[in-house]
Design an enzyme around this catalytic site. Structure first.
Site, PDB file in Angstrom:
ATOM      1  N   SER A 171       0.829  -1.205   0.000  1.00  0.00           N
ATOM      2  CA  SER A 171       0.000   0.000   0.000  1.00  0.00           C
ATOM      3  C   SER A 171       0.869   1.263   0.000  1.00  0.00           C
ATOM      4  O   SER A 171       1.539   1.538  -0.993  1.00  0.00           O
ATOM      5  CB  SER A 171      -0.944  -0.038   1.203  1.00  0.00           C
ATOM      6  OG  SER A 171      -1.949   0.937   1.094  1.00  0.00           O
ATOM      7  N   HIS A 375      -8.062  -5.234   0.584  1.00  0.00           N
ATOM      8  CA  HIS A 375      -6.814  -4.509   0.806  1.00  0.00           C
ATOM      9  C   HIS A 375      -6.076  -4.996   2.052  1.00  0.00           C
ATOM     10  O   HIS A 375      -4.843  -5.106   2.052  1.00  0.00           O
ATOM     11  CB  HIS A 375      -7.119  -3.011   0.926  1.00  0.00           C
ATOM     12  CG  HIS A 375      -5.925  -2.134   0.767  1.00  0.00           C
ATOM     13  ND1 HIS A 375      -5.254  -1.991  -0.432  1.00  0.00           N
ATOM     14  CD2 HIS A 375      -5.257  -1.341   1.650  1.00  0.00           C
ATOM     15  CE1 HIS A 375      -4.241  -1.162  -0.277  1.00  0.00           C
ATOM     16  NE2 HIS A 375      -4.212  -0.753   0.975  1.00  0.00           N
TER      17      HIS A 375
END
Length: 399
Positions: A171, A375
């Site tokens: 990320s 995610h």
């Protein structure tokens, strides 16, 4: 911000149950009942049977970063793990040996290093400033990219005697790394391979309701934060960890609420274990600056991967143009292997595919082979070893 509102409500619920004067006793009790929530990375690694070192790395602008290392075979190449927004090095090991890529690589002799970006619980020191100084917090992932990453990489290579390393970046760890490699392209030659897990670069196709709500209402949110004023966001605290423990323990309604917050933010998952919600909450509370979030908001608003937008007047003074310059992704000549999740609502597969056409040396752009992988699953999915880690380990062997 929706996540923050939910956590605030939960904290008030805990205060109502225990009272302000009872918080200290509640924390002590939680420590006895769930000690894993309060462990720092070295203690956690020791519990799991690993020897972990703590190193201090100073950046060119004076920040002192805590870097954790699990030493490997001396001749084995080093590998740097860089965490995402709001987390720390703990995120790579918090879910144990069966899921931790860092542990699995250490078991195979790799020299494992885990970085910590400025402002998180392990990197809150500076040569001249203190965290109580507002100026300390005036940084975003741009500074992490041009200062934190090169300082950490150079320290690792100097310490180990190697000339290249692997990077596993998740990320925001990608955002930092891409800033470094675009603005200081000489570091491309120091990369054996960059493993990009859900790279936070483009957000054109983001469908995360909470993220879109924050973007839509950012001016109002920013005015509220400025009125406090707020510089640090979601810092690590024992109080928060105790809150996660008490409110998520055998409370199905609260567990469902927390689960909805996570899915609303990061996408749907089939890998979430509700019993781990307190650990997930603690993992996501590593601390970061307001400017870091603000810079991400600007990416979403502009649709560009660009430097920080200070407003037209200051932009003219700093950049010589009314708009901040874009980072030149064509400068990323290091080999990059991308991995993305089908149900990741924050970083869309369409944006990953677009990114893969821009970077000049993408060796792989792989969707994790399951329908629901969001995610957060890149650090917590119970089947992550078979779905992702084993594949990464084979890829590292080629480089």
């Amino acid at each position: 911000m929706i996540q923050g509102a939910a956590l605030y409500i939960l904290m008030r619920m805990m205060m109502g149950v225990y009272g302000y004067t009872g918080i200290e006793k509640a924390i002590l009790k939680a420590r006895k009942l769930a000690p894993e929530l309060f462990m720092k990375a070295p203690e956690r690694a020791t519990k799991d049977g690993y020897k972990m070192e703590t190193h201090s790395v100073q950046t060119d602008d004076g920040y002192i970063l805590g870097v954790h290392r699990i030493p490997g075979i001396k001749t084995s190449p080093p590998i740097l793990f860089q965490h995402g927004l709001g987390t720390a090095s703990d995120s790579w090991i918090v879910f144990g040996r069966e899921r931790s890529l860092a542990y699995q690589l250490a078991d195979n002799g790799y020299d494992v290093w885990m970085g910590n970006a400025r402002g998180n619980l392990y990197s809150k020191n500076h040569t001249t400033m203190k965290p109580t100084d507002p100026q300390f917090w005036k940084f975003s992932w741009h500074e992490m990219g041009i200062y934190d990453m090169p300082a950490t990489i150079d320290y690792i290579l100097t310490t180990t005697g190697h000339t290249k390393l692997f990077c596993v970046v998740y990320s925001m760890g990608n955002t930092m790394t891409y800033v470094l490699l675009s603005m200081r392209p000489e570091y491309n030659s120091k990369m054996r391979l960059v493993i990009s897990l859900s790279p936070a670069i483009f957000f054109k196709h983001t469908t995360s309701p909470s993220t879109l709500a924050v973007v839509k209402n950012w001016n109002l949110i920013k005015r509220y934060l400025d009125s406090r004023p707020t510089y640090e966001m979601f810092p690590y605290s024992d109080e928060m960890n105790a809150m996660y423990f008490y409110l998520c323990q055998n409370r199905k309604n609260v567990q469902k609420m927390f689960e909805n917050v996570l899915f609303d933010s990061f996408g749907e998952s089939r890998g979430l274990n509700r019993s781990e919600l307190p650990l997930i909450g603690a993992t996501l509370s590593g601390g970061h600056s307001l400017y870091t979030v603000w810079h991400f908001i600007q990416l979403i608003q502009s649709g560009r991967f660009q430097q920080f937008d200070y407003g037209e007047k200051l932009n003219e003074q700093i950049y010589g143009s009314s708009k901040p310059p874009e980072y030149n992704l064509k400068m990323l000549t290091a080999p990059v292997a991308m991995h993305y999740g089908a149900s990741d609502s924050l970083i869309s597969s369409k944006d990953i595919q677009n990114l893969s056409t821009i970077l000049p040396n993408v060796v792989e752009a792989r969707q994790v082979p399951t329908e629901y992988f969001n995610h957060l699953d890149f650090i917590m999915h119970p089947r992550i070893k078979e779905l992702l880690n084993d594949h990464i380990m084979k890829a590292l062997e080629k480089y």
